[in-house]
Design a protein around this motif. Structure first.
Motif, short mmCIF file in Angstrom:
data_model
loop_
_atom_site.label_atom_id
_atom_site.label_comp_id
_atom_site.label_asym_id
_atom_site.label_seq_id
_atom_site.Cartn_x
_atom_site.Cartn_y
_atom_site.Cartn_z
N ASP A 52 1.18 -5.99 8.98
CA ASP A 52 0.28 -6.51 9.94
C ASP A 52 -1.07 -6.19 9.54
N GLY A 53 -1.73 -7.40 10.14
CA GLY A 53 -3.10 -7.67 9.89
C GLY A 53 -3.50 -8.44 8.76
N GLU A 54 -2.40 -8.87 7.84
CA GLU A 54 -2.67 -9.60 6.71
C GLU A 54 -2.36 -11.11 7.02
N LYS A 55 -2.88 -12.08 5.97
CA LYS A 55 -2.46 -13.36 6.16
C LYS A 55 -1.10 -13.56 5.84
N LYS A 56 -0.31 -14.38 6.49
CA LYS A 56 1.01 -14.68 6.44
C LYS A 56 1.09 -15.75 5.06
#
Length: 365
Positions: A332-336
């Motif tokens: 969550d919150g990180e770039k895919k």
């Protein structure tokens, strides 16, 4: 002038000097004398003088009869009594709080006609707003479903609407003493589809506390700090629940609890499933928090390039994928990350291991 006259004159001078010194407030020893002297009355006797005294302060009239500490204790008791009265009138009769009832688990494969398994169902109603609308949670065997309710009145009856059902409710007993009971009554009605009349039904629930799924971890569990956190908030695991597709994401906590959140806005489903887990050396073992140890499932996991892959080779859990047998996540919150695949199945996962969702309905074929 002879010596006698000199002596007389000298004595007169001494007396005059002495009088002068006294007049100037100085005695013969060089000390000062009071300029006012001793006050006397008309007969020449000294007056008696006393220092001024203050009049005692008046006490609060009750303190004449009651000691202050006793009076304070009485006041505290009266305040507590008033607070209890307010709670009795306004708080003890509200639906807010957690209620529990036991139901038969008809889906239990081990139950027989003579021995029907009982399971506890908990309803927690949060405080309603000024319009009577509030949120409730239903907890059963590790599954927590979220929904909305609305309160209203009809004559002298209190009403609660849950989904499409309007029920009459009544709270008896005293919540402060922990012995309150909630009665929900479905009034008699006619089924519009079949035309049959359905008799009035009442269920009772006892006051209880939240089951506390977050405290039901396994003994001696292990945690992997790389797994801790929310995963899959944008990318979703998707599978079909009957004819409805559910979107899911997971959260792995450092207290030995893992949750899977499943939702479908079309059917109003918003559920969270609680699992106890242990993770070590690339192995993830988990089970429903209310399941016995025999229902544990052990899967492989790996974390590389920001992608968490959980492998279920036997396709028996919510982490299965019909072709690869694995599910992938990013935090969550990180770039895919690039290269992550979408996991979609066409049937609901089997309940032979730790799938709580299907456990509460029917097993997948």
């Amino acid at each position: 002038m002879d010596n006698n006259e000199n002596n007389i004159n000298n004595e007169n001078l001494v007396e005059e000097n002495t009088s002068a010194k006294e007049t100037n407030g100085v005695d013969e020893n060089g000390g000062y004398v009071s300029q006012f002297g001793e006050l006397t009355n008309a007969d020449g006797e000294p007056l008696e003088t006393t220092a001024p005294t203050e009049e005692p302060k008046k006490k609060f009239f009750l303190f004449k009869y009651i000691h202050p500490s006793i009076f304070i204790a009485i006041c505290v008791f009266l305040v507590a009594l008033i607070a209890f009265g307010v709670y009795w009138i306004f708080g003890s009769k509200t639906i807010t709080g957690t209620w529990m009832r036991e139901v038969e688990n008809n889906s239990s494969a081990t139950s027989t006609a003579d021995e029907v398994e009982k399971i506890a169902v908990y309803y927690t109603f949060e405080k309603a707003d000024s319009n009577g609308k509030g949120t409730y949670y239903m907890n059963v065997q590790g599954e927590q479903s979220k929904g909305e309710y609305k309160l209203s009145t009809s004559g002298d009856k209190k009403k609660i609407t849950i989904g499409n059902s309007e029920l009459t409710y009544e709270v008896t007993g005293v919540k402060l003493f922990g012995n309150a009971t909630l009665k929900l009554t479905q009034d008699a009605y006619t089924d519009q589809t079949t035309g049959k009349k359905v008799e009035s039904q009442t269920i009772e629930m006892n006051q209880d506390k939240n089951p506390g799924y977050d405290e039901m971890s396994m003994k001696d569990y292990k945690t992997d700090k790389d797994l801790i956190g929310k995963w899959n908030t944008e990318y979703k695991i998707s599978y079909y629940y009957g004819m409805y597709q559910l979107d899911c994401d997971i959260e792995i906590k450092d207290n030995g609890i893992m949750t899977v959140h499943a939702s479908n806005s079309d059917i109003g489903m918003d559920s969270t499933y609680y699992y106890a887990y242990s993770a070590e050396n690339g192995k993830l073992t988990f089970k429903g928090v209310t399941d016995k140890d025999k229902n544990k499932a052990t899967l492989e996991y790996k974390l590389k390039d920001g992608i968490l892959t959980i492998v279920d080779k036997n396709n028996k859990t919510m982490f299965s994928e019909s072709i690869l047998g694995s599910a992938q996540f990013y935090k969550d919150g990180e770039k895919k990350p690039e290269g992550i695949t979408t996991v979609t199945t066409t049937t609901a996962p089997s309940t032979e291991t730790a799938t709580q969702a299907a456990t509460q309905t029917t097993k997948a074929k």
